[in-house]
Scaffold this motif. Sequence first.
Motif, PDB file in Angstrom:
ATOM      1  N   ASP A   4       0.810  -1.202   0.000  1.00 17.28           N
ATOM      2  CA  ASP A   4       0.000   0.000   0.000  1.00 17.28           C
ATOM      3  C   ASP A   4       0.854   1.267   0.000  1.00 17.28           C
ATOM      4  O   ASP A   4       0.418   2.312  -0.461  1.00 17.28           O
ATOM      5  N   LYS A   5       2.088   1.191   0.501  1.00 16.11           N
ATOM      6  CA  LYS A   5       2.963   2.362   0.503  1.00 16.11           C
ATOM      7  C   LYS A   5       3.424   2.743  -0.897  1.00 16.11           C
ATOM      8  O   LYS A   5       3.858   3.870  -1.125  1.00 16.11           O
ATOM      9  N   THR A   6       3.353   1.824  -1.827  1.00 18.24           N
ATOM     10  CA  THR A   6       3.731   2.169  -3.195  1.00 18.24           C
ATOM     11  C   THR A   6       2.717   3.123  -3.813  1.00 18.24           C
ATOM     12  O   THR A   6       2.973   3.663  -4.891  1.00 18.24           O
ATOM     13  N   GLU A   7       1.612   3.355  -3.154  1.00 11.45           N
ATOM     14  CA  GLU A   7       0.634   4.310  -3.669  1.00 11.45           C
ATOM     15  C   GLU A   7       1.227   5.708  -3.786  1.00 11.45           C
ATOM     16  O   GLU A   7       0.726   6.529  -4.566  1.00 11.45           O
ATOM     17  N   GLN A   8       2.280   6.009  -3.039  1.00 11.74           N
ATOM     18  CA  GLN A   8       2.887   7.328  -3.160  1.00 11.74           C
ATOM     19  C   GLN A   8       3.549   7.516  -4.523  1.00 11.74           C
ATOM     20  O   GLN A   8       3.890   8.648  -4.908  1.00 11.74           O
ATOM     21  N   LEU A   9       3.736   6.418  -5.263  1.00 13.53           N
ATOM     22  CA  LEU A   9       4.304   6.515  -6.607  1.00 13.53           C
ATOM     23  C   LEU A   9       3.228   6.705  -7.679  1.00 13.53           C
ATOM     24  O   LEU A   9       3.545   6.990  -8.830  1.00 13.53           O
ATOM     25  N   LYS A  10       1.980   6.572  -7.310  1.00 20.09           N
ATOM     26  CA  LYS A  10       0.896   6.621  -8.286  1.00 20.09           C
ATOM     27  C   LYS A  10       0.806   7.985  -8.961  1.00 20.09           C
ATOM     28  O   LYS A  10       0.690   9.017  -8.308  1.00 20.09           O
ATOM     29  N   GLY A  11       0.913   7.953 -10.288  1.00 20.50           N
ATOM     30  CA  GLY A  11       0.823   9.175 -11.064  1.00 20.50           C
ATOM     31  C   GLY A  11       2.033  10.073 -10.955  1.00 20.50           C
ATOM     32  O   GLY A  11       1.997  11.230 -11.397  1.00 20.50           O
ATOM     33  N   LYS A  12       3.124   9.551 -10.387  1.00 14.48           N
ATOM     34  CA  LYS A  12       4.288  10.376 -10.099  1.00 14.48           C
ATOM     35  C   LYS A  12       5.512   9.967 -10.923  1.00 14.48           C
ATOM     36  O   LYS A  12       5.530   8.938 -11.584  1.00 14.48           O
ATOM     37  N   LEU A  13       6.538  10.784 -10.788  1.00 14.20           N
ATOM     38  CA  LEU A  13       7.796  10.589 -11.504  1.00 14.20           C
ATOM     39  C   LEU A  13       8.803   9.826 -10.656  1.00 14.20           C
ATOM     40  O   LEU A  13       9.038  10.154  -9.490  1.00 14.20           O
ATOM     41  N   ILE A  14       9.404   8.812 -11.266  1.00 14.83           N
ATOM     42  CA  ILE A  14      10.537   8.091 -10.700  1.00 14.83           C
ATOM     43  C   ILE A  14      11.756   8.449 -11.552  1.00 14.83           C
ATOM     44  O   ILE A  14      11.707   8.345 -12.778  1.00 14.83           O
ATOM     45  N   VAL A  15      12.817   8.900 -10.918  1.00 12.87           N
ATOM     46  CA  VAL A  15      14.017   9.286 -11.669  1.00 12.87           C
ATOM     47  C   VAL A  15      15.070   8.200 -11.564  1.00 12.87           C
ATOM     48  O   VAL A  15      15.409   7.747 -10.465  1.00 12.87           O
TER      49      VAL A  15
END
Length: 230
Positions: A4-15
């Motif tokens: 559930d903590k991976t939700e902070q990546l939803k719709g976001k940028l990973i560099v």
Amino acid sequence: MTKDKTEQLKGKLIVSCQALSNEPLHSSFIMGRMALAAREGGAAGIRANTKEDILEIRSQVDLPVIGIVKRDYKDSEVYITPTMKEVDELMEVGAEIIALDATGAIRPGGLTLDTFFGRIKEKYPGQLWMADCSTVQEALHADELGFDFIGTTMVGYTQQSKDDRIEADDFGIIREIVAKAKHRVIAEGNINTPKKARRVIELGAFSVVVGSAITRPQLITKDFADALDF
């Protein structure tokens, strides 16, 4: 990191903060600062290569890490987290997500993806896994195997996908994977403009990884220099 903590990546940028041994910025220290700069710019996650780089990055930022180890073996074309040795190294540093080559290529020691994935899932049942794929077929196979994230990382980089690219107005591969896969799709590879990054999210990708366009200044410089060479 729980799922559930991976939700902070939803719709976001990973560099993607990586520099190989033949590149000017090859240094764990530099990659740590690159990750810090990425976080200050708004990145929600980091993709990094080697446990040494990940340790340094962890000292600078508190962001989820997609970890890989790039290593060449003589008996295989697979170089992204190819064996259990690399998986073990990434587990030592607690990479929240471990990514690995999920193409059809045979791994070192003659292992298929199916066999290898079964072994790492059995050894580390609580770990999150990302499949680096090059075709729709590979992506859907990885989805069936049970990868937590399906990535387009290898599109255009394998023989079977050499004619495919993620272009500004042609996102057919991502469209099809998003439409058919049960697991979350991470768009990665050839996404070199903010417009493309936004578009893949609009099409349903869970998140987007951008690397060279942000963290490889020699390639960014070349684009500008080539534009003036007329």
